[in-house]
Structures are given as C-alpha cells and as structure tokens.
Design a protein around this motif. Structure first.
Motif, PDB file in Angstrom:
ATOM      1  N   GLN A  63     -57.082 -19.961   6.982  1.00 13.99           N
ATOM      2  CA  GLN A  63     -55.657 -20.227   6.848  1.00 13.99           C
ATOM      3  C   GLN A  63     -54.975 -20.162   8.213  1.00 13.99           C
ATOM      4  N   LYS A  64     -53.776 -20.701   8.256  1.00  7.39           N
ATOM      5  CA  LYS A  64     -52.985 -20.678   9.478  1.00  7.39           C
ATOM      6  C   LYS A  64     -51.533 -20.408   9.098  1.00  7.39           C
ATOM      7  N   VAL A  65     -50.962 -19.357   9.691  1.00  8.26           N
ATOM      8  CA  VAL A  65     -49.592 -18.974   9.391  1.00  8.26           C
ATOM      9  C   VAL A  65     -48.830 -18.827  10.711  1.00  8.26           C
ATOM     10  N   ILE A  66     -47.677 -19.464  10.783  1.00  9.33           N
ATOM     11  CA  ILE A  66     -46.847 -19.391  11.979  1.00  9.33           C
ATOM     12  C   ILE A  66     -46.071 -18.072  11.988  1.00  9.33           C
ATOM     13  N   VAL A  67     -46.007 -17.414  13.127  1.00  6.62           N
ATOM     14  CA  VAL A  67     -45.250 -16.172  13.263  1.00  6.62           C
ATOM     15  C   VAL A  67     -43.775 -16.516  13.439  1.00  6.62           C
ATOM     16  N   PRO A  68     -42.926 -16.165  12.494  1.00  9.08           N
ATOM     17  CA  PRO A  68     -41.503 -16.520  12.592  1.00  9.08           C
ATOM     18  C   PRO A  68     -40.804 -15.723  13.685  1.00  9.08           C
ATOM     19  N   LYS A  69     -39.784 -16.327  14.252  1.00  9.31           N
ATOM     20  CA  LYS A  69     -39.012 -15.659  15.297  1.00  9.31           C
ATOM     21  C   LYS A  69     -37.822 -14.886  14.737  1.00  9.31           C
ATOM     22  N   THR A  70     -37.473 -15.180  13.509  1.00 11.26           N
ATOM     23  CA  THR A  70     -36.352 -14.487  12.877  1.00 11.26           C
ATOM     24  C   THR A  70     -36.854 -13.342  12.013  1.00 11.26           C
ATOM     25  N   LYS A  71     -35.968 -12.409  11.731  1.00 17.79           N
ATOM     26  CA  LYS A  71     -36.320 -11.226  10.938  1.00 17.79           C
ATOM     27  C   LYS A  71     -35.688 -11.309   9.559  1.00 17.79           C
ATOM     28  N   ASP A  72     -36.507 -11.038   8.535  1.00 19.95           N
ATOM     29  CA  ASP A  72     -36.022 -11.013   7.160  1.00 19.95           C
ATOM     30  C   ASP A  72     -35.876  -9.552   6.736  1.00 19.95           C
ATOM     31  N   GLU A  73     -34.646  -9.126   6.543  1.00 22.78           N
ATOM     32  CA  GLU A  73     -34.382  -7.728   6.223  1.00 22.78           C
ATOM     33  C   GLU A  73     -34.936  -7.323   4.857  1.00 22.78           C
ATOM     34  N   HIS A  74     -35.248  -8.304   4.016  1.00 26.91           N
ATOM     35  CA  HIS A  74     -35.693  -7.999   2.656  1.00 26.91           C
ATOM     36  C   HIS A  74     -37.205  -7.832   2.553  1.00 26.91           C
ATOM     37  N   LEU A  75     -37.929  -8.031   3.636  1.00 22.20           N
ATOM     38  CA  LEU A  75     -39.386  -7.881   3.610  1.00 22.20           C
ATOM     39  C   LEU A  75     -39.756  -6.548   4.258  1.00 22.20           C
ATOM     40  N   PRO A  76     -40.165  -5.560   3.471  1.00 19.84           N
ATOM     41  CA  PRO A  76     -40.416  -4.216   4.016  1.00 19.84           C
ATOM     42  C   PRO A  76     -41.823  -4.081   4.591  1.00 19.84           C
ATOM     43  N   LEU A  77     -42.229  -5.004   5.459  1.00 20.37           N
ATOM     44  CA  LEU A  77     -43.619  -5.016   5.909  1.00 20.37           C
ATOM     45  C   LEU A  77     -43.959  -3.831   6.804  1.00 20.37           C
ATOM     46  N   GLU A  78     -43.006  -3.377   7.590  1.00 23.01           N
ATOM     47  CA  GLU A  78     -43.305  -2.243   8.468  1.00 23.01           C
ATOM     48  C   GLU A  78     -43.595  -0.986   7.658  1.00 23.01           C
ATOM     49  N   ARG A  79     -42.781  -0.695   6.659  1.00 14.95           N
ATOM     50  CA  ARG A  79     -43.014   0.497   5.837  1.00 14.95           C
ATOM     51  C   ARG A  79     -44.240   0.314   4.954  1.00 14.95           C
ATOM     52  N   LEU A  80     -44.489  -0.901   4.503  1.00 19.01           N
ATOM     53  CA  LEU A  80     -45.712  -1.166   3.747  1.00 19.01           C
ATOM     54  C   LEU A  80     -46.935  -0.897   4.617  1.00 19.01           C
ATOM     55  N   TRP A  81     -46.869  -1.326   5.880  1.00 18.60           N
ATOM     56  CA  TRP A  81     -47.967  -1.048   6.820  1.00 18.60           C
ATOM     57  C   TRP A  81     -48.168   0.450   6.976  1.00 18.60           C
ATOM     58  N   ALA A  82     -47.079   1.183   7.165  1.00 15.58           N
ATOM     59  CA  ALA A  82     -47.180   2.636   7.347  1.00 15.58           C
ATOM     60  C   ALA A  82     -47.758   3.301   6.104  1.00 15.58           C
ATOM     61  N   TYR A  83     -47.266   2.910   4.928  1.00 18.07           N
ATOM     62  CA  TYR A  83     -47.726   3.500   3.666  1.00 18.07           C
ATOM     63  C   TYR A  83     -49.229   3.274   3.465  1.00 18.07           C
ATOM     64  N   LEU A  84     -49.673   2.022   3.548  1.00 15.70           N
ATOM     65  CA  LEU A  84     -51.081   1.722   3.298  1.00 15.70           C
ATOM     66  C   LEU A  84     -51.975   2.321   4.367  1.00 15.70           C
ATOM     67  N   THR A  85     -51.519   2.336   5.596  1.00 18.44           N
ATOM     68  CA  THR A  85     -52.329   2.914   6.665  1.00 18.44           C
ATOM     69  C   THR A  85     -52.545   4.400   6.434  1.00 18.44           C
ATOM     70  N   ILE A  86     -51.489   5.113   6.042  1.00 16.12           N
ATOM     71  CA  ILE A  86     -51.637   6.540   5.756  1.00 16.12           C
ATOM     72  C   ILE A  86     -52.596   6.758   4.603  1.00 16.12           C
ATOM     73  N   LYS A  87     -52.431   5.992   3.528  1.00 14.24           N
ATOM     74  CA  LYS A  87     -53.313   6.147   2.367  1.00 14.24           C
ATOM     75  C   LYS A  87     -54.775   5.959   2.755  1.00 14.24           C
ATOM     76  N   GLN A  88     -55.058   4.923   3.525  1.00 13.81           N
ATOM     77  CA  GLN A  88     -56.445   4.630   3.881  1.00 13.81           C
ATOM     78  C   GLN A  88     -56.992   5.630   4.890  1.00 13.81           C
ATOM     79  N   LEU A  89     -56.152   6.130   5.775  1.00 14.62           N
ATOM     80  CA  LEU A  89     -56.600   7.174   6.698  1.00 14.62           C
ATOM     81  C   LEU A  89     -56.919   8.467   5.945  1.00 14.62           C
ATOM     82  N   LEU A  90     -56.140   8.771   4.919  1.00 12.20           N
ATOM     83  CA  LEU A  90     -56.432   9.947   4.109  1.00 12.20           C
ATOM     84  C   LEU A  90     -57.733   9.769   3.339  1.00 12.20           C
ATOM     85  N   ASP A  91     -57.990   8.555   2.849  1.00  8.62           N
ATOM     86  CA  ASP A  91     -59.274   8.271   2.200  1.00  8.62           C
ATOM     87  C   ASP A  91     -60.424   8.469   3.187  1.00  8.62           C
ATOM     88  N   LYS A  92     -60.226   7.991   4.400  1.00  8.37           N
ATOM     89  CA  LYS A  92     -61.257   8.138   5.437  1.00  8.37           C
ATOM     90  C   LYS A  92     -61.506   9.610   5.745  1.00  8.37           C
TER      91      LYS A  92
END
Length: 933
Positions: free
Chosen positions: A640-669
């Motif tokens: 697949q190919k996805v273009i990185v947008p230059k604008t920010k969408d305030e409704h997409l909580p990707l940063e907190r989703l990244w933090a949440y999943l990363t913590i969960k997986q680090l705890l599993d590790k």
C-alpha cells in the motif's frame, strides 16, 4: 489562631487483569485517605442530631470513540443538604483494559486535579500516610474483567461536590464486533442520568447494536439478545458517525435494578467472587445497581487493511474478512485432576461437545487428558466399554504409564461423534502434571502438522478480488509452511503443577524451548476458576504466541469456554509480518508488527511515529492464507501507499492510541520475560505512562487537597490507638454489589483468601488471612478524615457508587511526615531539617515568607540543577550560609552547599534563593560550594 491547612492524600494504584493484552493478575485498588482538619475555636454543639443524607443528584457519562479508541468521562454531582460536613465515597467500576487518564474533584467551588506518580514513589506516600494511622481501603472487584476506582473525601455542609473521572481504552474486536461497556453502579437512583456514546470512524459503520443493559457477568451479547428500547441511535448521513443516547428516568432505573437483582439471584453459590462467605444472604442484593450499558459496532473493511496518518503518528488496521480459514491442527490439553471434580468437569464435557462441533471439515485434532498421568486418546476408545476409574493411586505420584503419540484425527462427522463420546467419559482424580501434558502436546504438534493429502502448490499464483497479489514462495521453507496445518494448543487447567516438574520457572523454560522452530504453535491457556496460577499461565502463553483467558467458575463456564474457542478457532492469516521502510518510521517507535495468526472476527493494529521528513508510508504485509478449496495455503502479499498529510485532524487520537498500545505491549513484553533480566521494557512503559498521565501497573494517581473544615471537634493523633500502624485499617469487599467492612490487609497483599467471622465484628465477615493474629479487626466508622479507624460501627452505604458516612474524629497533622527513604530520593539525607518543609506529593519545599507562600522545586537527578549562565551572586536572601559576608556568596542548588547541612529550617527561610527560576537554592559561601565532606 493561625489556621492549619489540612490535607487529604489519595493514592490510587490500579493493578490490571487478565486479557490478551492486559496486565495480570489481581484487580485490587488502594486508596489512602489522610485528613487533618482545621481546628476551630468556635464552641461545637456535640448533641447528636439526625443528618440529612447525601444525595447523588446527577450522573453523566460521555464516551468519544474514534478509530476504536474510546475516551470516557464520568461526571457525578453529590449534594450534602446537611449543615455539617459528611464523608462521601465515589466508586467506579472500570474495564480491565482501561487506563485512567484524569481525575478532578470540585469541592466548595475549588477544583483539585490528580496527577500521576511512579508507583514506588506513590507507595512511599501510601506507607507514610498509613504509618501516621491514616485511613485506607481496599475494594474487591465484582464484575468480570474489571477494576475499581475509589475515592473518599469530606463534603462541606450545604455544598455540592463534583467528581470527574476520565479513562481511555482501545476497543478489541471479538467475534466480528467492537464492544464498549460502561458500568452503571451509581449507588442510588439518580434524578438526572445520561449516557452518551459518540462514535466516529473513517469507514462506514456496518453494524450498531445496543443490547439490553447487562449484569457484566455474561459472555458478549449476540444479535439474538434483546435490544435496549430506551437507547436512541442517531446516524450521520455518511454513515461514519453515530450517537447513542441513554437517559433512564427513575422508573426505568428501578426496572433495571430489579432485573439485575433477579439475574443475580439466579446465580449459583459457586459463582460468587472468591473471598465471600458462603453464608451470605441473597436477599440483601443491592437495589440500585443498574448493570452494564453496552454498545456494539463494526465498520466496513477490506482484506487490504487501512492506514491512517495524523500529526506525526500512524495506525495500520488489519482485519481480513473474506478469506477462507486455514486448515488447522488443534491439540486440546484438558486437566482432569481431582480439583476438577464435580461441576467443573461437567462443564468441561459440555463445552468440549460444542467446541468439537465447530471444527471445520479440513481440520485435524487430538485430545490430551492429564492429571497425575498423561494420555492421548484414540478414537477407537469410543467403540469400547469405558475403562473403570482408577482411584487407588497417590495424588502426587504417577503410574508411569507410557504415552503413545496417537496421530491426529481428521475432523470428519464420524470422528467428531466418537470424540464426543470420549469427552463425555472424562472423570476427575489425581494430581496436576502440567509439564508432561504440554511436552506431549508439542511432541504431537511436531509430528502431526503435515497434511499428507495436500497437493504441491509451489507454482500457484492467484489474485484476490481486492487486487491483492498472492504467489506461492519457491524456497524450501515456504513450501514446507504451505503444506502444513496451522498448529494450535488449547490448554485448560484449574490449578498449579503438583506432579512431576513443579517449578513453574523450569516449565516455562522447557516448554518455550520445546515449542520453537518452523512448527511453533500458538498456545492459548485457560485458567479455570480462582486457584489457577494466572501469572504463570499468562507468561506461558505470551512466550508461545498466544494469550491467557480467565474462565470464571460460574453457571455459564461452558459458554465462556465455547465463546473463547470461537475467537481463536478460525485463523485467516499465519506468519504475518508488517514491514515498513526504515526511512519512513522513527526508530524505536513501531509497535508489535509480527503475528503468528490473525483470526476471523479479530483485528490487529500497528502504530508508530512517522519520520520527520517522510512524505509517504509504503508498508508491505506478508503472510499465508488458505486456499479456496480449504486444503493447504498460499502466499499472501499486500502493498500500500499512503500520503502523509500536512494538516492536523484534531478528531484522530493517534498519538494517545500510540501511547496506549505501546504501553500495553511493553507490559506484555515485561511479563513474558524472565524476572531477573532486562528491565528496559518496563522503564520505557513507565516513561510513556508518566508523559501521557496514564494510571498503569507502573504508576499511581495522587490527589493533594487542602480541606477547610471547621465544623467538628478535633483530637490529637497521639490519642488514637492503632493495632499496627503499617497496615491499612479497612477492607471492603463486594458481593452482589454489596459492600461490607471486614478485616485488615497488607498493602502488598495480592490475592484474596477465604473468610471467617471475627468476634469483634457483628457486621459481617472479616478476613482471617488479612488481619494480624490476635488483633481485633477494625470497623469502618467513616469519620471525616478518620475514616476507617477502630471504633463502634458507623453507618455505611451498601452500594457501589457513593457511600456517605458521619464525620466523627478528625486528625491533626501539623507537617508532612517524611521518611528517610524520601529524603534520600532527593539526595537530602544529610539535610534533615528539610523534612519539616518537604511536600513529597509535589516534590517541593514549601513555607510561608512574610505572608507569601514560597514553593521551590526539588530534583531527584544525580547531577544537581545549575543555572544556565553559571552561579550568580545572591541578591534576595537576607543572610548567607557558611559566611558572614553575603557579597562573597552565590546562589546554588541546596545539595551543592556543604554548609547547608547544619542549618535549620528557620535559617533556610532567611537564606533561600531560586536556581534556574524554580529549584530550591541557598545563598552559600563560595568556599562551601561543591565542597567534599
């Protein structure tokens, strides 16, 4: 008289439960309550008068769900109509996968926000508070897979307190649906109650259901379950958004509470949470628990998956739907030891009958039964007379019967019928030989995963309807994988290893080594009941491509087992790898990107940070999928190919989703690793949790609240008696949503035990394993700040939600009690005078300077803070340390001044200065700066 500012310290430490990615094992929560109310010179009328009860006037729950990531706020209003202060306890039952992300109290018009601390530091605060005799409470979880949040505080007379609890979770897809559950246990009927769930997805919402409010102790609702007629669903025109609103009035709340109570009464006695007395009366059910409000939904998807990018972060979802399932080889490893006797083994038989019916025609299976011995069943046994049960051998010894590795059986209708006869004859006796059973299971996997009927597909090339190129690999390793069945081991046990190898550490090591190489199987562990070692089983599964699930010993245990099997029984992809070009992703930011299988009805999510100069993301997914005829497998590739947008969408909580999943997986590790090895995963998880203010197994929530209460008499803490100042002083447990006072427990106590009755308590069962031998268990009297001290029983509310108690004997504390360990953490062990100024809750020294509050930051770093421009001459201090001439003195961080070790707190208030605009400095003679003792 100069007022003394009282303090409440609330230390909440959430320990999460078992789930594929949840921290294990206990669901305990600790709350420290410390009051030191202002002493009043106004005469107090000590005549007891009836108090107007606390009223819960409003409860509003708002969930914003975006890209399966739910952020929930629970806002509650509590009014104290009495002129005197009363204590109120707020409780909230949370999903076990959720992280608390914020908590605010508004008391007497003032807002107090909680903050997150590292767990050990919070534990010091806890120990400090308890050593002063401050109240503490523990609440046992009632609903399955849940955790409690509990806070107690005083509410001034004729005022309203507002509590705002916020938590976040990633909704896991099970059986084709996302389930968002909100527990409604308010503790009383609420005049204004509203639940709003707003869902916003990038794809169309294809399914949206709101089942009738549930108890929280059932398997997931299906389309056959009744729907909630009071829930209002509104969908957007583009079908990518939906809002669900539920506003039960008092009549509806009473109806739901009645239904909940009736369902609870139908439960058998064995369904009670461990730790409850078997003599509890069922007619004391909580009359105000409404149940669990659930929203289920799914979205449109393709086999290609979906990638979303926003503000430097990305998420890659994959949940194939239109692929044929892979042919699999399932090895059922079933515990029939003596502890499975009775209802458990009956439920196992019932569950296995349903599970066997779900096998696909191209699957293979084996049944391994173990107790003190291990046996691989042959289907021909179904045509023979059942062997008599052997009941004369020792519980701890085997009969050393040789184990024959019977070839796997194809899942034909005839073979399934014979297998059902065999499982119907399972009987429980003997010990638990876990190591031998798993060793046999993986020996079967190594010998039996090759499908001899499979044709050579090394030259097969296919294209799916999605335009996905699928080509058979040409290497020998690929050909080997293509001709093999997908191996799965389903391991069920209800206890610890008691026969053969009993060291869980050695079992972990041996079995993980055994299950290695190209024929590595996914191991799913089922911990049946409360006696199974869930920590061991969780680690065992995490090390072997699977996860652990807790099967509650309840009337629906067979349904739980069958529901679990459905979630793992249809692998659609195997040997899955998500590959991202190195230049497009920031190093070290990528979450788990390799999976043994992706099952039907589930979903995987990969998150990461986009490189600063990346303009696009071009991932590739490599895996194996099943052939259309159900025999063998072929190569699966998606680019697949996805273009990185230059604008920010305030409704997409990707940063907190990244933090949440990363913590969960680090705890599993961390949980999968050896206890004594690298702790880098834990350190990284802790750093992320502190940055994003998540309450995790590594962090705790701390609230510091000055409380201005002058309507009660006071008594010195020295006049109070405590049996053991290092123990908590109240224990709460819940059964059928009922809270009762009980015995004491240690702060680090992890598992619950059985209960007896104590001669000192006429109010309910107390913990014989928690209290000190020979010491009376204290009552929960609920004093305003003295909550939980020994004394005559006080009123308490038998509800989840809010509990109100009388304000009795508050405590006076003129300073924060400071431990040596706390001083050492700030490198102040030689500056003992700082203990009178230290605020360990905020890492500061605080004092009053001519009517102005001075707050100076402390550092825990080994290198003391220094001003950017170097040490500057003192200007604000009225005196200096180590010299009579302040002109020869400079402002340095406190620990750099050797002469400051021997001063007093009063001296410091005359010689303090500020380093780098915030740190605690002292005006120090140059000769004493950085002086070696």
């Amino acid at each position: 008289m100069k007022p003394r500012w009282p303090m409440i310290a609330l230390c909440i430490s959430v320990l999460v439960a078992s789930a594929p990615s949840a921290a294990f094992p206990t669901k305990d929560e600790y709350v420290v309550i410390a009051d030191n109310n202002q002493k009043s010179t106004v005469p107090v009328d000590t005549t007891e008068k009836p108090r107007a009860p606390i009223k819960l006037t409003e409860m509003r729950v708002r969930s914003e769900v975006a890209l399966r990531y739910a952020r929930t706020s629970v806002l509650t209003h509590v009014h104290n109509p009495d002129a005197r202060p009363q204590e109120v306890t707020f409780r909230m039952l949370l999903p076990d996968t959720a992280f608390i992300s914020g908590f605010t109290m508004i008391l007497s018009g003032k807002s107090y926000k909680a903050y997150v601390k590292e767990k050990e530091e919070a534990k010091q605060i806890y120990t400090q508070a308890v050593s002063q005799g401050l109240g503490a409470a523990h609440v046992a979880t009632k609903a399955r897979d849940s955790n409690h949040f509990t806070v107690s505080t005083n509410v001034e007379g004729n005022t309203t307190a507002v509590f705002d609890l916020r938590y976040e979770e990633f909704l896991v897809r099970r059986n084709g649906l996302y389930n968002h559950a909100i527990n409604l246990h308010p503790g009383s009927f609420v005049p204004k109650m509203e639940v709003v769930v707003h869902i916003k997805e990038s794809q169309k919402i294809t399914a949206l259901r709101v089942p009738e409010v549930r108890t929280g102790n059932e398997v997931d609702a299906t389309e056959k379950d009744a729907q909630n007629s009071k829930a209002v669903i509104q969908k957007s025109t583009n079908e990518k958004e939906a809002t669900v609103t539920f506003t039960p009035d008092l009549t509806e709340q009473r109806r739901l509470a009645q239904i909940y109570a009736e369902k609870t009464k139908q439960k058998s006695s064995s369904e009670k949470y461990i730790g409850y007395s078997s003599t509890e009366e069922e007619n004391d059910e909580d009359a105000t628990v409404l149940g669990q409000f659930v929203v289920q939904y799914d979205v449109e998807r393709t086999n290609n998956g979906e990638i979303l990018v926003n503000d430097g972060y990305f998420v890659h979802f994959m949940a194939p739907t239109s692929l044929p399932p892979l042919s699999k080889y399932v090895v059922f490893v079933l515990d029939t030891s003596g502890s499975m006797m009775g209802r458990k083994v009956e439920q196992l038989r019932s569950a296995m009958e349903a599970i066997l019916s779900d096998l696909n025609p191209n699957d293979y299976f084996s049944i391994v039964e173990f107790n003190s011995d291990v046996k691989v069943h042959e289907l021909k046994e179904a045509d023979e007379e059942p062997a008599p049960a052997y009941s004369h051998y020792s519980y701890f010894n085997t009969r050393n019967t040789p184990v024959t590795l019977v070839p796997p059986s194809p899942a034909t209708a005839e073979n399934i019928a014979k297998a059902k006869v065999i499982v119907s004859r399972l009987n429980a006796s003997g010990g638990t030989n876990i190591y031998s059973a798993l060793e046999v299971a993986f020996n079967l996997v190594r010998k039996g995963t090759r499908n001899e009927n499979e044709t050579d597909v090394s030259s097969t090339v296919a294209t799916t309807t999605d335009g996905v190129s699928t080509t058979a690999a040409t290497t020998k390793k690929t050909e080997k994988i293509e001709k093999e069945l997908e191996p799965i081991v389903i391991f069920l046990t209800d206890g610890d290893p008691t026969v053969g190898e009993t060291s869980t550490a050695r079992i972990l090591s041996f079995i993980t080594e055994k299950n290695s190489g190209d024929k590595r199987a996914s191991l799913y562990s089922l911990a049946f009941g409360e006696d199974a070692d869930r920590a061991f089983l969780r680690k065992l599964s995490l090390r072997n491509e699977g996860f652990m699930r807790h099967i509650y010993e309840a009337a629906d245990a067979a349904l739980q087992l069958h529901d679990f099997y459905r979630q793992v029984s249809s692998p659609l992809l195997s040997h899955v790898q998500f590959l991202y070009p190195e230049k497009q992703i920031k190093e070290g930011s990528l979450s788990r990107n390799k999976f043994r299988t992706i099952n039907a009805g589930s979903e995987v999510a990969i998150v990461g940070q986009v490189a600063d100069d990346a303009t696009e993301i071009t991932p590739q997914v490599n895996a194996f999928c099943g052939n259309d005829d159900g025999i063998g497998r072929k190569r699966y590739e998606v680019s697949q190919k996805v273009i990185v947008p230059k604008t920010k969408d305030e409704h997409l909580p990707l940063e907190r989703l990244w933090a949440y999943l990363t913590i969960k997986q680090l705890l599993d590790k961390r949980d999968a690793a050896d206890d004594s090895k690298d702790d880098s995963a834990e350190k990284k998880a802790l750093a992320i949790a502190l940055k994003y203010e998540f309450v995790t197994p590594l962090t705790s929530l701390v609230v510091v609240k000055p409380e201005e209460t002058n309507a009660v008499d006071v008594e010195s803490v020295d006049n109070l008696h405590f049996s053991n100042p290092l123990r908590t002083v109240a224990f709460f447990k819940s059964s059928s949503s009922r809270l009762q006072p009980g015995g004491m427990m240690d702060y680090n106590r992890r598992r619950l035990g059985t209960f007896g009755y104590d001669q000192y308590s006429a109010m309910g069962p107390v913990g014989d394993v928690f209290g000190s031998p020979g010491l009376p268990s204290p009552y929960y009297s609920g004093g305003g700040g003295g909550a939980g001290f020994a004394g005559p029983p006080g009123p308490y509310s038998p509800y989840y939600g809010f509990e109100t108690t009388r304000t009795t004997t508050p405590i006076i504390l003129t300073t924060y009690a400071t431990t040596t360990a706390q001083l050492e953490s700030y490198h102040l062990e030689f500056f003992e005078w700082t203990s009178s100024l230290l605020n360990p809750f905020k890492d500061t020294l605080a004092f009053n300077d001519n009517g102005t509050e001075v707050i100076l930051k402390l550092s825990k770093d080994d290198d003391p803070p220094k001003a950017d421009g170097g040490d500057t001459e003192c200007s604000n201090s009225t005196s200096a340390v180590g010299a009579s001439d302040s002109a020869a003195s400079v402002c340095v961080y406190l620990t750099r001044c050797h002469a400051a070790r021997s001063i007093t707190a009063d001296d410091y208030q005359k010689s303090y200065c500020v380093v780098d605009n915030k740190y605690a400095g002292v005006c120090c003679a140059r000769a004493d700066v950085d002086k070696t003792p």
